[in-house]
Design an enzyme around this catalytic site. Structure first.
Site, PDB file in Angstrom:
ATOM      1  N   PHE A  57       4.854 -43.434 -10.094  1.00 47.52           N
ATOM      2  CA  PHE A  57       5.743 -43.859  -8.697  1.00 47.52           C
ATOM      3  C   PHE A  57       5.111 -45.045  -8.155  1.00 47.52           C
ATOM      4  O   PHE A  57       3.796 -45.195  -8.442  1.00 47.52           O
ATOM      5  CB  PHE A  57       5.645 -42.791  -7.691  1.00 47.52           C
ATOM      6  CG  PHE A  57       6.562 -43.119  -6.457  1.00 47.52           C
ATOM      7  CD1 PHE A  57       8.013 -42.705  -6.705  1.00 47.52           C
ATOM      8  CD2 PHE A  57       6.169 -43.512  -5.224  1.00 47.52           C
ATOM      9  CE1 PHE A  57       8.807 -43.234  -5.782  1.00 47.52           C
ATOM     10  CE2 PHE A  57       7.193 -43.663  -4.240  1.00 47.52           C
ATOM     11  CZ  PHE A  57       8.444 -43.465  -4.605  1.00 47.52           C
ATOM     12  N   ASP A  91      -0.569 -36.148  -8.796  1.00 50.38           N
ATOM     13  CA  ASP A  91       0.726 -36.350  -7.703  1.00 50.38           C
ATOM     14  C   ASP A  91       1.663 -35.134  -8.016  1.00 50.38           C
ATOM     15  O   ASP A  91       2.298 -35.233  -9.059  1.00 50.38           O
ATOM     16  CB  ASP A  91       1.316 -37.761  -7.922  1.00 50.38           C
ATOM     17  CG  ASP A  91       2.309 -38.131  -6.982  1.00 50.38           C
ATOM     18  OD1 ASP A  91       2.946 -37.006  -6.505  1.00 50.38           O
ATOM     19  OD2 ASP A  91       2.635 -39.466  -6.852  1.00 50.38           O
ATOM     20  N   TYR A 147       8.452 -33.435   2.254  1.00 51.47           N
ATOM     21  CA  TYR A 147       9.880 -33.621   2.633  1.00 51.47           C
ATOM     22  C   TYR A 147      10.817 -33.357   1.441  1.00 51.47           C
ATOM     23  O   TYR A 147      12.028 -33.540   1.819  1.00 51.47           O
ATOM     24  CB  TYR A 147       9.902 -35.137   3.414  1.00 51.47           C
ATOM     25  CG  TYR A 147       9.342 -36.327   2.570  1.00 51.47           C
ATOM     26  CD1 TYR A 147       9.998 -36.824   1.473  1.00 51.47           C
ATOM     27  CD2 TYR A 147       8.279 -36.874   3.300  1.00 51.47           C
ATOM     28  CE1 TYR A 147       9.288 -37.943   0.996  1.00 51.47           C
ATOM     29  CE2 TYR A 147       7.486 -37.838   2.404  1.00 51.47           C
ATOM     30  CZ  TYR A 147       8.114 -38.534   1.468  1.00 51.47           C
ATOM     31  OH  TYR A 147       7.559 -39.429   0.857  1.00 51.47           O
ATOM     32  N   LYS A 148      10.432 -33.423   0.266  1.00 51.72           N
ATOM     33  CA  LYS A 148      11.448 -32.917  -0.972  1.00 51.72           C
ATOM     34  C   LYS A 148      11.661 -31.403  -0.577  1.00 51.72           C
ATOM     35  O   LYS A 148      12.367 -30.830   0.134  1.00 51.72           O
ATOM     36  CB  LYS A 148      10.688 -33.342  -2.034  1.00 51.72           C
ATOM     37  CG  LYS A 148      10.639 -34.896  -2.165  1.00 51.72           C
ATOM     38  CD  LYS A 148       9.984 -35.180  -3.328  1.00 51.72           C
ATOM     39  CE  LYS A 148       9.850 -36.770  -3.600  1.00 51.72           C
ATOM     40  NZ  LYS A 148       9.552 -37.904  -2.597  1.00 51.72           N
ATOM     41  N   ARG A 171      20.147 -40.098 -10.102  1.00 54.80           N
ATOM     42  CA  ARG A 171      19.532 -38.826 -10.237  1.00 54.80           C
ATOM     43  C   ARG A 171      20.170 -37.584  -9.482  1.00 54.80           C
ATOM     44  O   ARG A 171      20.718 -37.763  -8.323  1.00 54.80           O
ATOM     45  CB  ARG A 171      18.134 -39.015  -9.557  1.00 54.80           C
ATOM     46  CG  ARG A 171      17.076 -39.838 -10.270  1.00 54.80           C
ATOM     47  CD  ARG A 171      15.484 -39.778  -9.950  1.00 54.80           C
ATOM     48  NE  ARG A 171      15.508 -39.660  -8.276  1.00 54.80           N
ATOM     49  CZ  ARG A 171      14.398 -39.679  -7.544  1.00 54.80           C
ATOM     50  NH1 ARG A 171      13.169 -39.403  -8.392  1.00 54.80           N
ATOM     51  NH2 ARG A 171      14.499 -39.705  -6.153  1.00 54.80           N
TER      52      ARG A 171
END
Length: 413
Positions: free
Chosen positions: A134, A211, A236-237, A385
Site C-alpha cells: 500500500f 500490515d 474502519y474496514k 474491487r
C-alpha cells in the site's frame, strides 16, 4: 450457462443457510427501507455503521462526555486505548493482553513501529518491502530510509498476486533490519504466508512488521502463535470503526523493553501526570502512545469486535471464503463474456476478503455503478474491487452487485 434466476435463487439459498445471516440486521441501512443502496461492495475500504455504535456514540455524547466531563479521563478514557486493544487482540489478531494499543492513524503507527525497529537493529542497513504494498507503507519506509541512511530492498510483485516466501528468502540477509509486508494485498487480495515469511526473516536476524489493514476482522490472525514482532492495522474496514477511526498497533511482549518509539509524547510517559523535565517511557505498551487518544473515534469499533467475539473468527472466515467463491463464480459466468478477468487468487487459502476484477473499462464502470447506488471501488490498473464484509454482506447483495457490473459493461462496451 446458468440463468440470472438461477444465480438469484442460489444466492437466496446460500443466505438461508448462512449462520451469520442474523448479524446483518445489526447494521444501519441494511434491509430497513432507510437506504437506497442496492449493493454495498466496499466493506474492505469503509465498513457500514452498526446500530449499536450509533446508540453508543449518542449515549457517550450525552452521558459520557456531557455528563462526566473531564472526570471521564480518570474513570475510563485513559485506559481505553489498552482495554479496547486487549479485546481486539484476543478476538481479532491473536494477541495476549498488554501488546495491543489503539490510537493514531495507520500511517503514524507504521512510522512509530518501523522507526523503532530499525533503530534497535544496530549495524543493519536494509529494509525489505514490496513494490505493490500500500502506498502509505512504501512512503513511510522511504522516509525512514532517508532519515536513517538505510537502503530499501524491493521485492517485485505481480499486481494480481502477492509476495511468496521464496521471494523473501532471496533478499533477506545479514544487513536486513526489517521486513514490512501486508498480510492481504490491497489490490489483489493475495493472502501472504505470515508464519513462513516471519520464520525466514527471523532466520536472517531481521524483525518483521505486518500490515493487517485488509485482514483484521476478515481473515484469522494469530500474531502470538506466528511469532510476529510488530503489526499495525486500521479499524474502519472490517471492524466498522467509522471514517478515520484510529488504527491499532501490536508489539510483541519481548520487545516492549527494548524498542523506543520516535514520537515521544506525554501520554507515553511512565508517569503521565508527573510532567517532569525529561521523558521516561512507560515500561508497558503505553510507551507507544504519544498524544491524547481520540476517544470518540474508538467507540464504534467495540461493537464489531463484540460481534466477532460472539461468532468467532473461524465462522467469519468461512463466510468470507463462501462470499468470495460466489463472487468469482458470478464473475466467470456473467462477466467473462465481456473479457473480465479475475485478478485475485482463485485458491481460497491464498485469498483474503476481497476480489479484484480487471477490464479496461472498470474505471468508467465504477463511476456508473456509484450513480446507481451500487458501490464497489476502483484500483489501477483496470481493477474493480469487490469487498465483501462477512458480517454485513449477503449473497443476494453480492449477486445484485455483480449483475450490475454486467449491465454497466453491456452499456459501456
Amino acid at each position: 450457462m446458468t440463468t440470472p434466476t438461477d444465480h438469484l435463487a442460489a444466492a437466496r439459498a446460500f443466505d438461508a443457510m448462512d449462520p451469520l445471516a442474523p448479524f446483518r440486521a445489526r447494521f444501519a441501512g441494511v434491509d430497513d427501507g432507510a437506504s437506497d443502496i442496492v449493493a454495498y461492495l466496499d466493506g474492505n475500504s469503509l465498513g457500514r455503521p452498526t446500530r449499536a455504535s450509533i446508540e453508543r456514540i449518542n449515549r457517550f455524547l450525552v452521558d459520557g462526555w456531557g455528563g462526566r466531563l473531564i472526570r471521564g479521563w480518570d474513570e475510563e478514557w485513559m485506559e481505553l486505548p489498552f482495554t479496547i486493544g486487549d479485546t481486539l487482540g484476543e478476538h481479532v489478531i491473536g494477541a495476549a493482553p498488554g501488546q495491543t494499543f489503539v490510537g493514531d492513524s495507520t500511517t503514524v503507527i507504521l512510522y512509530k513501529l518501523a522507526r523503532a525497529a530499525v533503530d534497535a537493529q544496530t549495524g543493519r542497513t536494509e529494509i525489505v518491502l514490496d513494490t505493490d504494498n500500500f502506498p502509505t507503507d512504501r512512503y513511510v519506509l522511504d522516509g525512514i530510509a532517508r532519515e536513517r541512511g538505510l537502503t530499501l530492498r524491493w521485492i517485485e510483485t505481480d499486481t494480481s498476486a502477492g509476495v511468496a516466501p521464496e521471494q523473501v528468502a532471496a533478499v533477506v540477509g545479514p544487513q536486513t533490519a526489517l521486513v514490512v509486508l501486508s498480510h492481504v494485498a490491497y489490490r489483489s487480495g493475495y493472502l501472504a504466508d505470515v508464519p513462513e515469511i516471519t520464520r525466514i526473516a527471523h532466520a536472517s536476524g531481521a524483525l518483521v512488521l505486518w500490515d493487517l489493514c485488509h485482514s483484521a476482522g476478515s481473515v484469522p490472525v494469530e500474531l502470538d502463535d506466528w511469532g510476529v514482532d510488530l503489526a499495525a492495522g486500521c479499524t474502519y474496514k472490517y471492524l466498522n470503526g467509522g471514517p478515520g477511526s484510529p488504527a491499532f498497533g501490536y508489539v510483541r511482549e519481548g520487545l516492549l523493553g527494548t524498542l523506543t518509539q520516535p514520537i515521544q509524547g506525554w501520554m507515553g510517559a511512565a508517569d503521565v501526570f508527573a510532567m517532569g523535565p525529561e521523558y521516561t517511557p512507560a515500561p508497558s505498551i503505553r510507551r507507544f502512545i504519544s498524544g491524547t487518544p481520540p476517544i470518540v473515534g474508538m467507540l464504534a469499533m467495540q461493537d464489531t469486535v463484540a460481534m466477532i467475539a460472539e461468532c468467532g473468527m473461524p465462522a467469519v472466515r468461512a463466510k468470507s471464503v463462501a462470499l468470495t467463491e460466489f463472487a468469482i463464480a458470478l464473475a466467470d459466468d456473467l462477466l467473462g463474456p465481456f473479457g473480465v478477468t479475475v485478478a485475485s487468487p482463485r485458491q481460497a487459502a491464498r485469498r483474503g476478503g476481497h476480489v479484484t476484477l480487471n477490464h479496461p473499462a472498470m474505471r468508467q464502470v465504477t463511476a456508473a455503478l456509484w450513480e446507481r447506488d451500487v458501490i464497489p471501488d476502483y484500483r489501477d490498473p483496470n481493477g474493480l474491487r469487490i469487498g465483501l464484509s462477512p458480517l454485513s454482506t449477503s449473497f443476494e447483495e453480492t449477486y445484485r452487485g455483480v449483475a450490475a457490473v454486467r449491465d454497466a459493461l453491456a452499456e459501456l462496451t
